[in-house]
Scaffold this active site. Structure first.
Site, PDB file in Angstrom:
ATOM      1  N   CYS A   9      63.877  14.326  64.171  1.00 38.02           N
ATOM      2  CA  CYS A   9      63.143  15.494  64.657  1.00 38.02           C
ATOM      3  C   CYS A   9      61.660  15.411  64.377  1.00 38.02           C
ATOM      4  CB  CYS A   9      63.660  16.757  63.974  1.00 38.02           C
ATOM      5  SG  CYS A   9      65.403  17.012  64.194  1.00 38.02           S
ATOM      6  N   GLY A  35      62.029  13.739  69.376  1.00 34.24           N
ATOM      7  CA  GLY A  35      63.190  14.529  69.769  1.00 34.24           C
ATOM      8  C   GLY A  35      63.025  15.096  71.152  1.00 34.24           C
ATOM      9  N   ASN A 109      63.205  18.363  59.454  1.00 34.32           N
ATOM     10  CA  ASN A 109      63.375  16.989  59.914  1.00 34.32           C
ATOM     11  C   ASN A 109      64.016  16.177  58.803  1.00 34.32           C
ATOM     12  OD1 ASN A 109      61.107  14.176  60.250  1.00 34.32           O
ATOM     13  ND2 ASN A 109      63.132  14.391  61.097  1.00 34.32           N
ATOM     14  N   GLY A 110      65.092  15.480  59.136  1.00 34.55           N
ATOM     15  CA  GLY A 110      65.771  14.646  58.142  1.00 34.55           C
ATOM     16  C   GLY A 110      67.237  14.966  58.110  1.00 34.55           C
ATOM     17  N   TYR A 249      59.990   1.524  64.329  1.00 32.19           N
ATOM     18  CA  TYR A 249      60.329   2.052  65.656  1.00 32.19           C
ATOM     19  C   TYR A 249      59.965   3.510  65.888  1.00 32.19           C
ATOM     20  CZ  TYR A 249      63.328   4.009  69.346  1.00 32.19           C
ATOM     21  OH  TYR A 249      63.784   4.678  70.438  1.00 32.19           O
TER      22      TYR A 249
HETATM   23  P1  AMP Z   1      71.108  -1.319  71.794  1.00 34.15           P
HETATM   24  O1  AMP Z   1      71.186  -1.463  73.274  1.00 34.15           O
HETATM   25  O2  AMP Z   1      72.190  -0.409  71.297  1.00 34.15           O
HETATM   26  O3  AMP Z   1      71.115  -2.652  71.059  1.00 34.15           O
HETATM   27  O4  AMP Z   1      69.746  -0.576  71.431  1.00 34.15           O
HETATM   28  C1  AMP Z   1      68.574  -1.293  71.208  1.00 34.15           C
HETATM   29  C2  AMP Z   1      67.387  -0.540  71.721  1.00 34.15           C
HETATM   30  O5  AMP Z   1      67.384   0.785  71.225  1.00 34.15           O
HETATM   31  C3  AMP Z   1      66.072  -1.183  71.313  1.00 34.15           C
HETATM   32  O6  AMP Z   1      65.285  -1.357  72.474  1.00 34.15           O
HETATM   33  C4  AMP Z   1      65.424  -0.198  70.359  1.00 34.15           C
HETATM   34  O7  AMP Z   1      64.036  -0.063  70.609  1.00 34.15           O
HETATM   35  C5  AMP Z   1      66.118   1.106  70.616  1.00 34.15           C
HETATM   36  N1  AMP Z   1      66.405   1.855  69.391  1.00 34.15           N
HETATM   37  C6  AMP Z   1      66.550   1.395  68.146  1.00 34.15           C
HETATM   38  N2  AMP Z   1      66.839   2.390  67.271  1.00 34.15           N
HETATM   39  C7  AMP Z   1      66.890   3.527  68.000  1.00 34.15           C
HETATM   40  C8  AMP Z   1      67.128   4.899  67.689  1.00 34.15           C
HETATM   41  N3  AMP Z   1      67.387   5.294  66.440  1.00 34.15           N
HETATM   42  N4  AMP Z   1      67.088   5.803  68.694  1.00 34.15           N
HETATM   43  C9  AMP Z   1      66.845   5.408  69.957  1.00 34.15           C
HETATM   44  N5  AMP Z   1      66.610   4.131  70.319  1.00 34.15           N
HETATM   45  C10 AMP Z   1      66.630   3.192  69.358  1.00 34.15           C
END
Ligand code: AMP
Length: 454
Positions: A9, A35, A109-110, A249
């Site tokens: 969040c 979010g 948030n958290g 990220y």
């Molecule tokens: P996946 O297809 O499940 O391997 O997701 C990888 C992609 O999701 C990468 O391009 C990341 O930038 C992105 N990503 C990583 N962590 C998160 C997160 N917590 N929430 C949304 N996207 C994420």
């Protein structure tokens, strides 16, 4: 028991500015990446608190009419990112309640790791819950502590929590900001021409032309009222463990968090990734937007040309509906498209921040090959994500995390890349030296209690 509701969040709170609700609205807009599920703003006119909430993106929720209803000079707001089914309006924040000590709004948030435990105990004692959000547990604890002084009640309540909280509270005449003792999620303090702002990331300060004063310290509580700003450290002291994934990220690269510029950290991750690599290729491309800054670092260090070999459609929302079942499933194509002129006949290094389930990488590799890439080398600017997060980042269970169930070579085969390399954990830590960061998603070393991640 990990199928529980999970949140990432963004929060913002403004004190003593007659445009409080508008400023919070703009801050939430700048924090939209934290979010997209829903948002809300609560405002105090020093007598009562009014709240407006909705589902979807900030700009779609708040019409001029809604903002006009939010009059007062103190406001808090919240962007919510819920990831498991439960996305109803009752789970959006701020939560506004009346308790013994008065009326109060909260935005959180958290993730609180002992929320279920506390909730079960409270339910046994007759408490009623309206939502599945951890934040309601905080509200009950504050209400129940029945101290004469609201601040005492808040401290008593928050002292019982384990896990991550960057929390904003608003009463009729106060704005309070708190960071959990480990400081897992960010929270910054800014000064407006009139009044103060507390918000998750400094990028929100830039938009509303507030100056950054400082970050709220781990375990610190700041109380802002007409007497000014007071800072206390009411919790038992513990070593700070900010979340390293914020840098990798989650936070925006133009933000400054945990004593570092996110951009600079992300670039260093790319430099390190290149230092640990000896692949021979013609060019390096990012997975936009998450891989862009690390790719700049990679390119700089390796001398390999940086190109935008994948383009992203920025207007894809979470609610995109594929028009008809007769048209085949778009998947990642709806979001990313290769630039054939860049890719064709080339040996390509492609950089992303992380692999979760492996589906995105697999589709990207296929897409690049279809666009004529001769070789595709996947590079990840963090170590393998092998453990779920319990502190507010959305990661699935261990059995869904490809790095947990597959070796790197098996993952490479699955995503069909010519090679796959992740940044080492030591390399990562060298890029973020100011704290002993929480890196449980990579190491399984959870800083709170024992979790096995199942
Ligand atoms: P996946 O297809 O499940 O391997 O997701 C990888 C992609 O999701 C990468 O391009 C990341 O930038 C992105 N990503 C990583 N962590 C998160 C997160 N917590 N929430 C949304 N996207 C994420």
């Amino acid at each position: 028991m990990f199928d529980k509701f999970h949140e990432e969040c963004g929060v913002a709170g403004v004190y003593a500015n007659e445009d409080a609700a508008n400023l919070v609205y703009l801050s939430l807009y700048a924090l939209q990446h934290r979010g997209q599920e829903g948002a809300g703003i609560a405002v105090s006119n020093r007598n009562e608190i009014a709240t407006e909430k909705g589902m979807g993106l900030v700009a779609d929720i708040f019409s001029q009419e809604k903002l006009d209803r939010l009059t007062g000079d103190i406001a808090i707001g919240h962007n919510r990112y819920a990831t498991t089914g439960l996305s109803e309006l009752q789970n959006t924040q701020p939560i506004t309640v009346t308790i013994n000590a008065g009326v109060m709004s909260l935005a959180h948030n958290g993730n609180i790791v002992n929320a279920d435990e506390i909730k079960q105990e409270l339910v046994k004692q007759g408490a009623i819950f309206n939502s599945s959000s951890d934040t309601e547990v905080v509200v009950h604890l504050i209400a129940k502590s029945k101290k004469e002084d609201l601040l005492d009640s808040i401290v008593t309540a928050l002292s019982q929590l384990k896990g991550a909280f960057s929390l904003l509270l608003m009463t009729n005449d106060k704005l309070i900001g708190v960071r959990d003792p480990m400081g897992m999620r960010p929270l910054v303090l800014g000064k407006l021409k009139n009044g103060y702002i507390l918000t998750s990331e400094s990028c929100a300060l830039d938009l509303i032309e507030a100056t950054m004063v400082r970050e709220i310290e781990p375990g610190e509580m700041v109380i802002i009222d007409d007497d000014g700003l007071k800072s206390i450290f009411p919790f038992e002291k513990t070593a700070p463990r900010p979340c390293v994934f914020e840098h990798i990220y989650f936070a925006r690269p133009d933000s400054f968090i945990f004593g570092n510029s996110v951009y600079e950290v992300r670039k260093r991750l790319g430099v390190k990734l290149a230092e640990e690599d000896d692949v021979e290729a013609d060019l390096v491309i990012p997975v936009p937007d998450s891989g862009v800054v690390a790719t700049l670092g990679y390119s700089e260090k390796s001398g390999m040309a940086f190109q935008m070999g994948l383009m992203r459609n920025h207007y894809v929302g979470r609610t995109f509906i594929e028009p008809s079942q007769s048209i085949r499933h778009f998947g990642v194509k709806i979001k990313l498209n290769p630039v054939r002129e860049v890719i064709e006949g080339k040996r390509v290094v492609v950089v992303d921040d992380s692999i979760v389930r492996g589906t995105t990488s697999r589709k990207i590799v296929k897409m690049l090959r279809e666009a004529g890439a001769k070789e595709v080398h996947m590079r990840i600017s963090s170590p393998p994500t092998a453990f779920p997060c319990f502190y507010g980042i959305d990661t699935p269970t261990r059995k869904e995390l490809i790095a947990s169930t597959h070796t790197i070579e098996e993952t490479r085969k699955y995503i069909t890349a010519d090679s796959l390399h992740y940044l080492s954990i030591d390399g990562l830590m060298e890029c973020v030296q100011s704290y002993d960061y929480c890196h449980a998603c990579f190491s399984g070393a959870y800083p709170t209690m024992h979790h096995n991640g199942d």
